[in-house]
Design a protein around this motif. Structure first.
Motif, mmCIF file in Angstrom:
data_model
loop_
_atom_site.group_PDB
_atom_site.id
_atom_site.type_symbol
_atom_site.label_atom_id
_atom_site.label_comp_id
_atom_site.label_asym_id
_atom_site.label_seq_id
_atom_site.Cartn_x
_atom_site.Cartn_y
_atom_site.Cartn_z
ATOM 1 N N ILE A 13 52.712 30.622 17.569
ATOM 2 C CA ILE A 13 53.374 29.312 17.529
ATOM 3 C C ILE A 13 53.201 28.537 18.832
ATOM 4 O O ILE A 13 53.669 27.407 18.946
ATOM 5 C CB ILE A 13 54.874 29.448 17.229
ATOM 6 N N ASP A 14 52.537 29.144 19.809
ATOM 7 C CA ASP A 14 52.311 28.483 21.087
ATOM 8 C C ASP A 14 50.847 28.063 21.181
ATOM 9 O O ASP A 14 49.958 28.911 21.247
ATOM 10 C CB ASP A 14 52.673 29.444 22.231
ATOM 11 N N PRO A 15 50.539 26.746 21.177
ATOM 12 C CA PRO A 15 51.483 25.626 21.262
ATOM 13 C C PRO A 15 51.760 24.923 19.927
ATOM 14 O O PRO A 15 52.521 23.982 19.884
ATOM 15 C CB PRO A 15 50.748 24.674 22.200
ATOM 16 N N GLN A 16 51.110 25.372 18.833
ATOM 17 C CA GLN A 16 51.183 24.624 17.581
ATOM 18 C C GLN A 16 52.618 24.394 17.114
ATOM 19 O O GLN A 16 52.992 23.288 16.715
ATOM 20 C CB GLN A 16 50.394 25.361 16.481
ATOM 21 N N GLY A 17 53.434 25.453 17.140
ATOM 22 C CA GLY A 17 54.813 25.310 16.679
ATOM 23 C C GLY A 17 55.617 24.369 17.547
ATOM 24 O O GLY A 17 56.406 23.559 17.045
ATOM 25 N N PHE A 18 55.400 24.432 18.867
ATOM 26 C CA PHE A 18 56.122 23.549 19.780
ATOM 27 C C PHE A 18 55.735 22.089 19.561
ATOM 28 O O PHE A 18 56.584 21.187 19.567
ATOM 29 C CB PHE A 18 55.850 23.948 21.228
ATOM 30 N N LEU A 22 62.969 23.649 11.295
ATOM 31 C CA LEU A 22 61.765 24.044 12.022
ATOM 32 C C LEU A 22 62.111 24.452 13.446
ATOM 33 O O LEU A 22 61.608 25.462 13.955
ATOM 34 C CB LEU A 22 60.765 22.887 12.026
ATOM 35 N N LEU A 23 62.968 23.685 14.093
ATOM 36 C CA LEU A 23 63.375 23.992 15.461
ATOM 37 C C LEU A 23 64.062 25.360 15.531
ATOM 38 O O LEU A 23 63.755 26.184 16.408
ATOM 39 C CB LEU A 23 64.318 22.906 15.975
ATOM 40 N N VAL A 24 64.974 25.614 14.612
ATOM 41 C CA VAL A 24 65.700 26.888 14.602
ATOM 42 C C VAL A 24 64.745 28.052 14.375
ATOM 43 O O VAL A 24 64.825 29.084 15.062
ATOM 44 C CB VAL A 24 66.801 26.870 13.515
ATOM 45 N N VAL A 25 63.825 27.903 13.437
ATOM 46 C CA VAL A 25 62.868 28.979 13.145
ATOM 47 C C VAL A 25 61.993 29.264 14.363
ATOM 48 O O VAL A 25 61.783 30.434 14.739
ATOM 49 C CB VAL A 25 61.994 28.611 11.930
ATOM 50 N N VAL A 26 61.481 28.214 14.993
ATOM 51 C CA VAL A 26 60.621 28.392 16.166
ATOM 52 C C VAL A 26 61.379 29.093 17.295
ATOM 53 O O VAL A 26 60.865 30.027 17.931
ATOM 54 C CB VAL A 26 60.071 27.031 16.641
ATOM 55 N N LEU A 27 62.611 28.675 17.547
ATOM 56 C CA LEU A 27 63.394 29.298 18.617
ATOM 57 C C LEU A 27 63.694 30.768 18.310
ATOM 58 O O LEU A 27 63.616 31.622 19.211
ATOM 59 C CB LEU A 27 64.699 28.532 18.823
ATOM 60 N N LEU A 28 64.024 31.061 17.058
ATOM 61 C CA LEU A 28 64.299 32.452 16.690
ATOM 62 C C LEU A 28 63.056 33.316 16.832
ATOM 63 O O LEU A 28 63.139 34.468 17.287
ATOM 64 C CB LEU A 28 64.829 32.523 15.257
ATOM 65 N N VAL A 29 61.896 32.789 16.457
ATOM 66 C CA VAL A 29 60.645 33.538 16.605
ATOM 67 C C VAL A 29 60.367 33.819 18.077
ATOM 68 O O VAL A 29 59.973 34.929 18.450
ATOM 69 C CB VAL A 29 59.471 32.767 15.968
ATOM 70 N N VAL A 30 60.602 32.814 18.925
ATOM 71 C CA VAL A 30 60.396 33.007 20.363
ATOM 72 C C VAL A 30 61.334 34.091 20.896
ATOM 73 O O VAL A 30 60.918 34.974 21.657
ATOM 74 C CB VAL A 30 60.630 31.682 21.129
ATOM 75 N N ILE A 31 62.601 34.041 20.496
ATOM 76 C CA ILE A 31 63.585 35.015 20.989
ATOM 77 C C ILE A 31 63.234 36.426 20.529
ATOM 78 O O ILE A 31 63.223 37.374 21.326
ATOM 79 C CB ILE A 31 65.001 34.638 20.512
ATOM 80 N N VAL A 32 62.925 36.577 19.245
ATOM 81 C CA VAL A 32 62.560 37.905 18.735
ATOM 82 C C VAL A 32 61.284 38.400 19.415
ATOM 83 O O VAL A 32 61.147 39.587 19.736
ATOM 84 C CB VAL A 32 62.387 37.872 17.201
ATOM 85 N N GLY A 33 60.354 37.485 19.667
ATOM 86 C CA GLY A 33 59.118 37.855 20.346
ATOM 87 C C GLY A 33 59.335 38.393 21.744
ATOM 88 O O GLY A 33 58.504 39.150 22.267
ATOM 89 N N LEU A 34 60.460 38.034 22.368
ATOM 90 C CA LEU A 34 60.763 38.512 23.717
ATOM 91 C C LEU A 34 61.142 39.989 23.735
ATOM 92 O O LEU A 34 61.235 40.592 24.816
ATOM 93 C CB LEU A 34 61.910 37.691 24.321
#
Length: 209
Positions: free
Chosen positions: A169-174, A142-154
């Motif tokens: 995912i902000d803030p639910q995923g966090f 879950l942590l890896v998926v959330v971080l990758l989504v954040v990075i791609v979103g940038l």
């Protein structure tokens, strides 16, 4: 001539056996450019480095399992390399304000609890094998998926769908990552604490008999 050839083949076999460790070391080295590229917001390049690191993790794991090239170094360095990359990524994202500041505190705190708990167990009761629990694996995924989504979103306007998912995912995923991190860390404390209690009682009974 035959003996020389056989010696050469044996040396080659021993060298190849350390290929998973070499890939692990390379993955540790890749943490530096990955963190730097992310810091300067070179997102596509950072994603390429992260993808290479992920591929090397898969390859060295498969080689170690399939050919039984497991080593004590690999058992420690492989998960450490994965953790190091994730921690660098989450800290950089937090410093840039892309993830909440409390998230890396919880993630790092969980890992510290696990590390110091393992060290204490080893010092008091001796060596033991740590197997990730299903909850721990789910937390990591879950942590890896959330971080990758954040990075791609940038990557912004070039990938509007990714940016939209990142916003969702902000803030639910966090929050979900934070809750699962606390839960998995607590599970390790409970399981190791119970195991330590049982072993200490068994030792006391053996000493008194």
């Amino acid at each position: 001539m035959t003996g020389t050839r056989r010696t050469g083949l044996d040396a080659l076999a021993k060298s190849v056996r350390h290929l998973p460790n070499a890939l692990t070391i390379a993955r540790i080295v890749l943490v530096v450019p990955a963190g730097w590229l992310l810091w300067v917001e070179a997102i596509p390049e950072a994603l390429i480095i992260i993808a290479i690191a992920g591929a090397s993790d898969f390859v060295d794991g498969e080689l170690a399992r399939r050919f039984d090239w497991r080593t004590n170094f690999g058992a420690i360095a492989d998960p450490a390399a994965d953790k190091l990359l994730v921690l660098v990524v989450i800290v950089v994202l937090a410093l840039q304000g892309h993830v909440p500041a409390w998230l890396p505190v919880i993630v790092i705190g969980r890992d510290l609890v696990i590390v110091f708990g393992a060290l204490a167990y080893r010092l008091i009761l001796g060596k033991f094998e740590v197997e990730p629990t299903p909850l721990s694996k789910a937390n990591t995924a879950l942590l890896v998926v959330v971080l990758l989504v954040v990075i791609v979103g940038l990557m912004g306007a070039d990938y509007p769908l990714a940016a939209t998912v990142a916003e969702l995912i902000d803030p639910q995923g966090f929050v979900l990552v934070g809750v699962s991190s606390v839960a998995s860390g607590g599970q390790y404390v409970f399981l190791w604490g119970r195991r330590a209690f049982v072993e200490l009682r068994a030792r006391d009974r053996g000493a008194s008999s």
